[in-house]
Design a protein around this motif. Structure first.
Motif, PDB file in Angstrom:
ATOM      1  N   ILE A  15       0.840  -1.205   0.000  1.00  0.00           N
ATOM      2  CA  ILE A  15       0.000   0.000   0.000  1.00  0.00           C
ATOM      3  C   ILE A  15       0.874   1.253   0.000  1.00  0.00           C
ATOM      4  O   ILE A  15       0.638   2.191  -0.767  1.00  0.00           O
ATOM      5  CB  ILE A  15      -0.968  -0.009   1.202  1.00  0.00           C
ATOM      6  CG1 ILE A  15      -2.014  -1.114   1.023  1.00  0.00           C
ATOM      7  CG2 ILE A  15      -1.649   1.347   1.373  1.00  0.00           C
ATOM      8  CD1 ILE A  15      -2.856  -1.387   2.256  1.00  0.00           C
ATOM      9  N   ALA A  16       1.904   1.265   0.842  1.00  0.00           N
ATOM     10  CA  ALA A  16       2.806   2.419   0.908  1.00  0.00           C
ATOM     11  C   ALA A  16       3.549   2.608  -0.416  1.00  0.00           C
ATOM     12  O   ALA A  16       3.663   3.732  -0.917  1.00  0.00           O
ATOM     13  CB  ALA A  16       3.794   2.256   2.063  1.00  0.00           C
ATOM     14  N   ASP A  17       4.044   1.513  -0.986  1.00  0.00           N
ATOM     15  CA  ASP A  17       4.749   1.614  -2.269  1.00  0.00           C
ATOM     16  C   ASP A  17       3.840   2.123  -3.376  1.00  0.00           C
ATOM     17  O   ASP A  17       4.223   2.983  -4.165  1.00  0.00           O
ATOM     18  CB  ASP A  17       5.331   0.259  -2.669  1.00  0.00           C
ATOM     19  CG  ASP A  17       6.570  -0.117  -1.881  1.00  0.00           C
ATOM     20  OD1 ASP A  17       7.138   0.763  -1.197  1.00  0.00           O
ATOM     21  OD2 ASP A  17       6.968  -1.303  -1.948  1.00  0.00           O
ATOM     22  N   ALA A  18       2.625   1.581  -3.433  1.00  0.00           N
ATOM     23  CA  ALA A  18       1.689   1.994  -4.486  1.00  0.00           C
ATOM     24  C   ALA A  18       1.316   3.464  -4.344  1.00  0.00           C
ATOM     25  O   ALA A  18       1.220   4.194  -5.340  1.00  0.00           O
ATOM     26  CB  ALA A  18       0.437   1.120  -4.453  1.00  0.00           C
ATOM     27  N   SER A  19       1.116   3.912  -3.112  1.00  0.00           N
ATOM     28  CA  SER A  19       0.731   5.307  -2.915  1.00  0.00           C
ATOM     29  C   SER A  19       1.912   6.256  -3.090  1.00  0.00           C
ATOM     30  O   SER A  19       1.711   7.464  -3.218  1.00  0.00           O
ATOM     31  CB  SER A  19       0.095   5.500  -1.539  1.00  0.00           C
ATOM     32  OG  SER A  19       1.024   5.234  -0.517  1.00  0.00           O
ATOM     33  N   GLY A  20       3.109   5.730  -3.125  1.00  0.00           N
ATOM     34  CA  GLY A  20       4.284   6.572  -3.369  1.00  0.00           C
ATOM     35  C   GLY A  20       4.219   7.281  -4.712  1.00  0.00           C
ATOM     36  O   GLY A  20       4.774   8.367  -4.886  1.00  0.00           O
ATOM     37  N   HIS A  57      -1.493  15.354  -0.042  1.00  0.00           N
ATOM     38  CA  HIS A  57      -0.652  15.212   1.155  1.00  0.00           C
ATOM     39  C   HIS A  57      -1.318  14.276   2.164  1.00  0.00           C
ATOM     40  O   HIS A  57      -0.666  13.375   2.719  1.00  0.00           O
ATOM     41  CB  HIS A  57      -0.415  16.579   1.827  1.00  0.00           C
ATOM     42  CG  HIS A  57       0.687  17.364   1.234  1.00  0.00           C
ATOM     43  ND1 HIS A  57       0.456  18.440   0.429  1.00  0.00           N
ATOM     44  CD2 HIS A  57       2.031  17.246   1.339  1.00  0.00           C
ATOM     45  CE1 HIS A  57       1.615  18.964   0.051  1.00  0.00           C
ATOM     46  NE2 HIS A  57       2.580  18.246   0.586  1.00  0.00           N
ATOM     47  N   THR A  58      -2.587  14.482   2.411  1.00  0.00           N
ATOM     48  CA  THR A  58      -3.320  13.658   3.368  1.00  0.00           C
ATOM     49  C   THR A  58      -3.377  12.205   2.915  1.00  0.00           C
ATOM     50  O   THR A  58      -3.219  11.282   3.722  1.00  0.00           O
ATOM     51  CB  THR A  58      -4.746  14.208   3.562  1.00  0.00           C
ATOM     52  OG1 THR A  58      -4.663  15.554   4.017  1.00  0.00           O
ATOM     53  CG2 THR A  58      -5.535  13.376   4.560  1.00  0.00           C
ATOM     54  N   THR A  59      -3.585  11.981   1.635  1.00  0.00           N
ATOM     55  CA  THR A  59      -3.653  10.619   1.100  1.00  0.00           C
ATOM     56  C   THR A  59      -2.323   9.903   1.276  1.00  0.00           C
ATOM     57  O   THR A  59      -2.281   8.758   1.752  1.00  0.00           O
ATOM     58  CB  THR A  59      -4.063  10.656  -0.381  1.00  0.00           C
ATOM     59  OG1 THR A  59      -5.319  11.324  -0.500  1.00  0.00           O
ATOM     60  CG2 THR A  59      -4.162   9.254  -0.966  1.00  0.00           C
ATOM     61  N   ILE A  60      -1.242  10.555   0.918  1.00  0.00           N
ATOM     62  CA  ILE A  60       0.085   9.949   1.057  1.00  0.00           C
ATOM     63  C   ILE A  60       0.369   9.654   2.528  1.00  0.00           C
ATOM     64  O   ILE A  60       0.784   8.544   2.882  1.00  0.00           O
ATOM     65  CB  ILE A  60       1.164  10.865   0.443  1.00  0.00           C
ATOM     66  CG1 ILE A  60       0.971  10.956  -1.079  1.00  0.00           C
ATOM     67  CG2 ILE A  60       2.566  10.363   0.787  1.00  0.00           C
ATOM     68  CD1 ILE A  60       1.725  12.092  -1.735  1.00  0.00           C
ATOM     69  N   PHE A  61       0.138  10.618   3.380  1.00  0.00           N
ATOM     70  CA  PHE A  61       0.346  10.438   4.822  1.00  0.00           C
ATOM     71  C   PHE A  61      -0.479   9.262   5.343  1.00  0.00           C
ATOM     72  O   PHE A  61       0.032   8.395   6.064  1.00  0.00           O
ATOM     73  CB  PHE A  61      -0.037  11.740   5.542  1.00  0.00           C
ATOM     74  CG  PHE A  61      -0.096  11.624   7.031  1.00  0.00           C
ATOM     75  CD1 PHE A  61       1.059  11.678   7.796  1.00  0.00           C
ATOM     76  CD2 PHE A  61      -1.308  11.453   7.674  1.00  0.00           C
ATOM     77  CE1 PHE A  61       1.007  11.571   9.171  1.00  0.00           C
ATOM     78  CE2 PHE A  61      -1.376  11.346   9.045  1.00  0.00           C
ATOM     79  CZ  PHE A  61      -0.219  11.399   9.800  1.00  0.00           C
ATOM     80  N   SER A  62      -1.736   9.207   4.972  1.00  0.00           N
ATOM     81  CA  SER A  62      -2.640   8.170   5.469  1.00  0.00           C
ATOM     82  C   SER A  62      -2.219   6.775   5.012  1.00  0.00           C
ATOM     83  O   SER A  62      -2.253   5.826   5.794  1.00  0.00           O
ATOM     84  CB  SER A  62      -4.068   8.449   5.008  1.00  0.00           C
ATOM     85  OG  SER A  62      -4.536   9.642   5.570  1.00  0.00           O
ATOM     86  N   PHE A  63      -1.844   6.649   3.750  1.00  0.00           N
ATOM     87  CA  PHE A  63      -1.495   5.333   3.231  1.00  0.00           C
ATOM     88  C   PHE A  63      -0.122   4.857   3.680  1.00  0.00           C
ATOM     89  O   PHE A  63       0.211   3.685   3.512  1.00  0.00           O
ATOM     90  CB  PHE A  63      -1.603   5.311   1.706  1.00  0.00           C
ATOM     91  CG  PHE A  63      -3.026   5.345   1.209  1.00  0.00           C
ATOM     92  CD1 PHE A  63      -4.088   4.933   2.005  1.00  0.00           C
ATOM     93  CD2 PHE A  63      -3.314   5.791  -0.053  1.00  0.00           C
ATOM     94  CE1 PHE A  63      -5.392   4.956   1.545  1.00  0.00           C
ATOM     95  CE2 PHE A  63      -4.616   5.818  -0.534  1.00  0.00           C
ATOM     96  CZ  PHE A  63      -5.657   5.403   0.270  1.00  0.00           C
ATOM     97  N   TRP A  64       0.677   5.744   4.264  1.00  0.00           N
ATOM     98  CA  TRP A  64       1.995   5.351   4.784  1.00  0.00           C
ATOM     99  C   TRP A  64       1.984   5.116   6.292  1.00  0.00           C
ATOM    100  O   TRP A  64       2.954   4.612   6.845  1.00  0.00           O
ATOM    101  CB  TRP A  64       3.024   6.412   4.460  1.00  0.00           C
ATOM    102  CG  TRP A  64       3.406   6.473   3.015  1.00  0.00           C
ATOM    103  CD1 TRP A  64       2.955   5.698   1.988  1.00  0.00           C
ATOM    104  CD2 TRP A  64       4.334   7.380   2.424  1.00  0.00           C
ATOM    105  NE1 TRP A  64       3.529   6.076   0.809  1.00  0.00           N
ATOM    106  CE2 TRP A  64       4.384   7.107   1.035  1.00  0.00           C
ATOM    107  CE3 TRP A  64       5.121   8.398   2.922  1.00  0.00           C
ATOM    108  CZ2 TRP A  64       5.197   7.796   0.162  1.00  0.00           C
ATOM    109  CZ3 TRP A  64       5.936   9.095   2.041  1.00  0.00           C
ATOM    110  CH2 TRP A  64       5.964   8.799   0.683  1.00  0.00           C
ATOM    111  N   LEU A  65       0.921   5.493   6.973  1.00  0.00           N
ATOM    112  CA  LEU A  65       0.896   5.417   8.441  1.00  0.00           C
ATOM    113  C   LEU A  65       1.215   4.025   8.984  1.00  0.00           C
ATOM    114  O   LEU A  65       2.074   3.871   9.847  1.00  0.00           O
ATOM    115  CB  LEU A  65      -0.486   5.839   8.957  1.00  0.00           C
ATOM    116  CG  LEU A  65      -0.672   7.293   9.325  1.00  0.00           C
ATOM    117  CD1 LEU A  65      -2.118   7.553   9.721  1.00  0.00           C
ATOM    118  CD2 LEU A  65       0.256   7.722  10.409  1.00  0.00           C
ATOM    119  N   GLY A  66       0.508   3.015   8.530  1.00  0.00           N
ATOM    120  CA  GLY A  66       0.694   1.665   9.057  1.00  0.00           C
ATOM    121  C   GLY A  66       2.085   1.124   8.800  1.00  0.00           C
ATOM    122  O   GLY A  66       2.725   0.560   9.689  1.00  0.00           O
TER     123      GLY A  66
END
Length: 181
Positions: A15-20, A57-66
């Motif tokens: 998820i983090a990689d994809a949202s990068g 910004h919020t989307t990137i932050f949210s998808f990297w949180l976990g």
């Protein structure tokens, strides 16, 4: 237990990689906004672009949180524990997960759903007449980020239990030292 923790880790990593890739979109939106402002283009939707920037910004932050929680990229003060052994750090991390991280995140998840639902029911939009519509989307993404954070904390918690109670190598990322059994 470690199999579940590893599966969660891989999911959060994907998820983090994809949202990068959203960083490239954010960069493009920001550059377009800056160039259009520099040249004073009349009729350009400046407000929508600015709001889109903070939505991204919020989307990137949210998808990297976990994932960030799993890899120890969250804020912490290691100066208090830098001289402690790894096992003691693991006990402190376990205590922090159970007493602080999980209850706090559970409250965010519990009350966050109503935050999203209300925005959906009332079809909330930007306060600006020229702003973006469908505010429930970004609120839903922020809520998803809280869920991902909770899942990330569970992954770390499973690793801690495996390490502390079952003496298994758990690849923990806590503090500045390397995990040892």
């Amino acid at each position: 237990m470690l199999r579940t923790a590893n599966a969660i880790y891989r999911l959060l990593e994907r998820i983090a990689d994809a949202s990068g890739w959203l960083l490239i979109v954010l960069m493009a939106v920001t550059c377009i906004d800056v160039v259009m402002r520099k040249f004073g283009v009349i009729g350009f939707p400046y407000t929508k672009f600015q709001e889109l920037e903070w939505h991204l910004h919020t989307t990137i932050f949210s998808f990297w949180l976990g994932f960030n929680y799993c890899v120890n990229a969250h804020p912490r003060v290691d100066s208090y524990t830098e001289l402690l052994g790894f096992r003691r750090k693991a006990w402190i991390e376990l205590f922090g997960c159970l007493v602080f991280a999980i209850p706090y995140t559970a409250v965010l998840v519990w009350y966050g759903w109503d935050f999203v639902r209300t925005a959906w029911v009332f079809n909330e939009r930007s306060d600006s007449a020229l702003g973006l519509e469908y505010r429930w989307i970004i609120k839903g993404i922020l809520y998803a980020g809280f869920l991902l954070l909770l899942v990330g904390i569970v992954s770390v918690l499973l690793r801690l239990v495996a390490y502390l109670f079952y003496k298994q190598e758990a690849n923990l990322n806590i503090g500045t030292s390397v995990s040892q059994v």
